[in-house]
Write a protein that holds these residues in place. Structure first.
Motif, PDB file in Angstrom:
ATOM      1  N   VAL A 148     -11.371  17.343 -77.680  1.00  0.00           N
ATOM      2  CA  VAL A 148     -10.778  18.541 -77.084  1.00  0.00           C
ATOM      3  C   VAL A 148      -9.552  18.955 -77.892  1.00  0.00           C
ATOM      4  O   VAL A 148      -8.683  18.137 -78.199  1.00  0.00           O
ATOM      5  CB  VAL A 148     -10.391  18.278 -75.621  1.00  0.00           C
ATOM      6  N   VAL A 150      -6.284  21.589 -77.947  1.00  0.00           N
ATOM      7  CA  VAL A 150      -5.440  22.430 -77.106  1.00  0.00           C
ATOM      8  C   VAL A 150      -4.153  22.756 -77.868  1.00  0.00           C
ATOM      9  O   VAL A 150      -3.829  22.093 -78.862  1.00  0.00           O
ATOM     10  CB  VAL A 150      -5.074  21.724 -75.776  1.00  0.00           C
ATOM     11  N   TYR A 158      -3.237  17.614 -70.587  1.00  0.00           N
ATOM     12  CA  TYR A 158      -4.682  17.428 -70.698  1.00  0.00           C
ATOM     13  C   TYR A 158      -5.006  16.137 -71.444  1.00  0.00           C
ATOM     14  O   TYR A 158      -5.369  16.143 -72.627  1.00  0.00           O
ATOM     15  CB  TYR A 158      -5.300  18.640 -71.399  1.00  0.00           C
ATOM     16  N   SER A 163      -8.671  16.378 -66.092  1.00  0.00           N
ATOM     17  CA  SER A 163      -7.637  17.407 -66.226  1.00  0.00           C
ATOM     18  C   SER A 163      -8.164  18.684 -66.891  1.00  0.00           C
ATOM     19  O   SER A 163      -7.475  19.706 -66.921  1.00  0.00           O
ATOM     20  CB  SER A 163      -6.467  16.870 -67.042  1.00  0.00           C
ATOM     21  N   LEU A 164      -9.384  18.666 -67.392  1.00  0.00           N
ATOM     22  CA  LEU A 164      -9.931  19.794 -68.146  1.00  0.00           C
ATOM     23  C   LEU A 164     -10.661  20.813 -67.277  1.00  0.00           C
ATOM     24  O   LEU A 164     -11.062  21.872 -67.764  1.00  0.00           O
ATOM     25  CB  LEU A 164     -10.912  19.285 -69.209  1.00  0.00           C
ATOM     26  N   LEU A 167      -9.927  24.685 -67.418  1.00  0.00           N
ATOM     27  CA  LEU A 167      -9.763  25.323 -68.721  1.00  0.00           C
ATOM     28  C   LEU A 167     -11.003  26.139 -69.116  1.00  0.00           C
ATOM     29  O   LEU A 167     -12.120  25.818 -68.731  1.00  0.00           O
ATOM     30  CB  LEU A 167      -9.503  24.275 -69.802  1.00  0.00           C
ATOM     31  N   PHE A 169     -13.133  27.000 -72.349  1.00  0.00           N
ATOM     32  CA  PHE A 169     -13.343  26.440 -73.679  1.00  0.00           C
ATOM     33  C   PHE A 169     -14.082  27.408 -74.594  1.00  0.00           C
ATOM     34  O   PHE A 169     -14.879  28.228 -74.148  1.00  0.00           O
ATOM     35  CB  PHE A 169     -14.164  25.147 -73.575  1.00  0.00           C
ATOM     36  N   LEU A 186     -17.964  22.038 -67.829  1.00  0.00           N
ATOM     37  CA  LEU A 186     -16.775  22.793 -68.204  1.00  0.00           C
ATOM     38  C   LEU A 186     -17.127  24.261 -68.415  1.00  0.00           C
ATOM     39  O   LEU A 186     -18.232  24.598 -68.821  1.00  0.00           O
ATOM     40  CB  LEU A 186     -16.171  22.217 -69.491  1.00  0.00           C
ATOM     41  N   ALA A 208      -8.917  26.137 -74.735  1.00  0.00           N
ATOM     42  CA  ALA A 208      -9.196  24.912 -75.484  1.00  0.00           C
ATOM     43  C   ALA A 208     -10.506  25.072 -76.240  1.00  0.00           C
ATOM     44  O   ALA A 208     -11.254  26.031 -76.027  1.00  0.00           O
ATOM     45  CB  ALA A 208      -9.277  23.720 -74.530  1.00  0.00           C
ATOM     46  N   THR A 232      -6.741  15.963 -77.914  1.00  0.00           N
ATOM     47  CA  THR A 232      -6.373  15.076 -76.809  1.00  0.00           C
ATOM     48  C   THR A 232      -7.533  14.160 -76.442  1.00  0.00           C
ATOM     49  O   THR A 232      -7.606  13.041 -76.913  1.00  0.00           O
ATOM     50  CB  THR A 232      -5.914  15.889 -75.582  1.00  0.00           C
TER      51      THR A 232
END
Length: 283
Positions: A148, A150, A158, A163-164, A167, A169, A186, A208, A232
């Motif tokens: 990932v 960011v 993140y 925690s994603l 977001l 993407f 996601l 992201a 991350t």
């Protein structure tokens, strides 16, 4: 910068079996289908695609790629370079032909192969189930992971898959990154290539991106084109291979070339030029 990214690769990528995706053996022990071992051998021989002769006859190996640093990208003079490009040039030379690089739509790679527009796909291609079902592949030669990306100033927020969730993407269409976005449910937008995914994050039009860790080593972080981005979460571990038409006799040729290149140190020396030596798989 490469050292940091390649440390990520080494810790995230698991050592998988060095088995080419076109190398499964037929089960001849079941007599219910009436197929003997000899018949299986004859069938396999009949299915062989003589790409090696065709490549030598036309004097070139046509290689499907995308712009993907550090595997395939152009230098200041417009020549294709990178770990994959350099190895492809060396392989073509070993066959007595020239390498011809053709940019393709990544989502159409299997169609490009089957139609004969290209002879192989050699572009940091992850050996996914979809890839392995649509083409014959070389032995794995490089470890990789989907990670990932960011903005650096938001990285602390993140640090886990959980925690994603909120977001948006950007991912390359038809890529392993897109598969990971789907697998983890996601929200994402598909773009032409991984470089475009990075541009989306840098411009703020996506929160992201999911890209290959080897690309991140070359393009993300201090001293790179995207010095305000960082990586991350690692989402998986995977391996790269080269794809050919199903039944192609070029698969064995490349596997032999990989082994020779690894044994004589050429593969490692080439990898060192692009900072990917820690990801190379023994042949």
């Amino acid at each position: 910068m490469f050292k940091k990214a390649l440390t990520l690769i080494c810790t995230a990528a698991l050592c998988l079996s060095l088995v080419g995706c076109g190398s499964g053996s037929a089960d001849t022990s079941n007599s219910n289908n009436g197929t003997s071992a000899d018949n299986v051998e004859d069938s396999a021989s009949a299915a062989t695609v003589e790409d090696l002769k065709a490549v030598k006859d036309k004097g070139e190996l046509v290689i499907g790629i995308t712009d993907f640093e550090p595997m395939d990208y152009k230098d200041a003079d417009g020549n294709w370079i990178g770990f994959d490009a350099d190895m492809a040039n060396a392989f073509a030379e070993s066959l007595g032909v020239k390498a011809k690089f053709v940019e393709i739509e990544w989502d159409n790679k299997a169609l490009e192969l089957s139609s004969g527009s290209i002879d192989c796909v050699w572009n940091g291609m992850t050996l996914t189930d979809e890839v392995k079902s649509s083409m014959d592949c070389s032995n794995p030669y490089c470890n990789n992971a989907q990670i990932v990306i960011v903005p650096s100033d938001k990285a602390d927020q993140y640090q886990s898959v959980e925690s994603l969730a909120d977001l948006n993407f950007a991912v390359e269409v038809g890529s392993a990154g897109e598969e990971q976005a789907k697998e983890h449910s996601l929200k994402y937008t598909s773009v032409t290539n991984q470089a475009s995914a990075l541009m989306e994050v840098a411009a703020g039009t996506s929160d992201a991106a999911i890209i290959d860790s080897l690309m991140a080593a070359a393009m993300v972080g201090e001293g790179t084109s995207y010095d305000k981005l960082t990586y991350t979460v690692g989402l998986n571990s995977e391996e790269y291979g080269v794809g050919f038409r199903q039944g192609s006799d070029l698969v064995e040729e490349l596997n032999n070339f990989f082994k020779t290149s690894y044994d004589d140190g050429t593969m490692t020396k080439t990898a060192e030029q692009y900072g990917v030596q820690a990801a190379i798989i023994a042949q």
